[in-house]
Enzyme design. Sequence first.
Site, PDB file in Angstrom:
ATOM      1  N   GLY A 114       9.163  18.217  13.655  1.00 31.31           N
ATOM      2  CA  GLY A 114       8.678  16.841  13.862  1.00 31.31           C
ATOM      3  C   GLY A 114       8.921  16.381  15.277  1.00 31.31           C
ATOM      4  N   ASN A 115       8.748  15.085  15.507  1.00 30.66           N
ATOM      5  CA  ASN A 115       8.985  14.531  16.853  1.00 30.66           C
ATOM      6  C   ASN A 115       9.585  13.133  16.748  1.00 30.66           C
ATOM      7  OD1 ASN A 115       6.749  12.507  16.840  1.00 30.66           O
ATOM      8  ND2 ASN A 115       5.515  14.361  16.603  1.00 30.66           N
ATOM      9  N   ARG A 116       9.878  12.537  17.897  1.00 29.81           N
ATOM     10  CA  ARG A 116      10.636  11.284  17.929  1.00 29.81           C
ATOM     11  C   ARG A 116       9.775  10.030  17.809  1.00 29.81           C
ATOM     12  NH1 ARG A 116      15.762  12.481  20.128  1.00 29.81           N
ATOM     13  NH2 ARG A 116      15.717  14.314  21.452  1.00 29.81           N
ATOM     14  N   SER A 117       8.495  10.146  17.560  1.00 24.09           N
ATOM     15  CA  SER A 117       7.647   8.946  17.527  1.00 24.09           C
ATOM     16  C   SER A 117       8.147   7.963  16.464  1.00 24.09           C
ATOM     17  CB  SER A 117       6.205   9.351  17.227  1.00 24.09           C
ATOM     18  OG  SER A 117       5.434   8.191  17.044  1.00 24.09           O
TER      19      SER A 117
END
Length: 422
Positions: free
Chosen positions: A214-217
């Site tokens: 995943g990512n930090r958005s």
Amino acid sequence: MHEQKEARPRRIVVGVAGGIAAYKACHIIRLLREAGDNVTVVPTRSALNFVGEATFAALSGNKVATSVFEDVEGVQHVRIGQEADLILIAPATADLIARIAAGRADDLLAATVLVATSPVVVVPAMHTEMWFNKATVANVETLRSRGITVMEPAHGRLTGSDSGPGRLPDPEQIVDTANAAYEGVSFGQSLAGRRVLITAGGTQENIDPVRFVGNRSSGRQGYALAEMAAQRGAEVTIIAGNTVSLPTPAGAEIIDVLSAREMFDAVQARADRADLIIMAAAVADFRPDTTGASKLKKGRDQESLSTIQLVENPDILATTVARRATGELPAQPVIVGFAAETGDAETPALDYARAKLARKGCDLLMCNEVGVGKVFGETRNRGWILDSAGGVREVADASKLKVAAAVLDAAEAFTEQAAQPR
Ligand code: CTP
């Protein structure tokens, strides 16, 4: 933090009308005080049936102004309105809105609005029937035509068992809107009747049922765009990946997805009905080529856990642009991409953004510079808006709601330009 026009604290009048949502005004007052504002509460007589004067006095740190007949020698009914930098009325009942529309001055709050030259933000809360009543609709239109910001109410559970538009939005949404109105953002109905599709948040690509890439958005910028579009009258759909917990923008439909492929399908299924498509999501470029049906175990699944093979995800933005180009989608949707860029020793972030706009083929691209502690998860943003004709406008550091207004302004201008005969 909001932009301060003066070195002294802003003087904010919080008007409170007599509705059950009056208790939420307490949270609003607290948020404003925490941001350093000087708050004077002006409740109507009926508001005091819901929340006592002492509560408002303690929270605001100021004497509560309740009547035109107090402090008569100080001409309070004129002074409070004249001195205000911003008037925020939350909740506003149908009755108060009618009195403001009629230009009445029959209590201190109405008189304060009548003398004010500052921005006025009115946040309605009432039963759905009252909100849709033609008298209220006309009164709201009157207020808006005079430059008053009237927030669209939230949808959901009302005081009784009924549900629909009429709820007071979350205190954070109200304060963000009030700050944006103070900073000159337009909440006019420029998107009335338009359908806006927005992707928000980050995608999650499953490795197995408990692990993902995943990512930090946080989804904050996408939700701010949805909020702003909804406040400008648009019918809004959000295709939401993983986000932090965020209040639903007024009347917006939210379609929850997890992976890039789910987001791709959800967008493609709705793109033909949209007038404006904004892709603010942080889509994972790659996903694991296989997903474990059950949790992978150290030892037994050592190989799959230590080396994850990735395959490329479809590009939602580029595919949508390509479908429009081939006529598979109607020509009307204006398509806006986002780019989260970091510059490097050779190339500034803006140059990467120019190249991305060309590569993706979208009409507009909002580029923000990212890095640890920058933009992702933050409540503020800044960057540049690039258009396909080569134009660049800088967006100064501002709340994500104000940045959203700048992106929508650019998209609205682009739509108008495209409609001009050549
Ligand atoms: N985007 C998309 N589908 C993808 C990847 C990105 O729709 N599979 C969209 C994003 O929502 C955003 C824009 O494309 O609007 C740019 O995203 P970004 O991740 O910066 O683009 P990439 O093509 O992945 O470029 P990079 O090589 O810089 O990662």
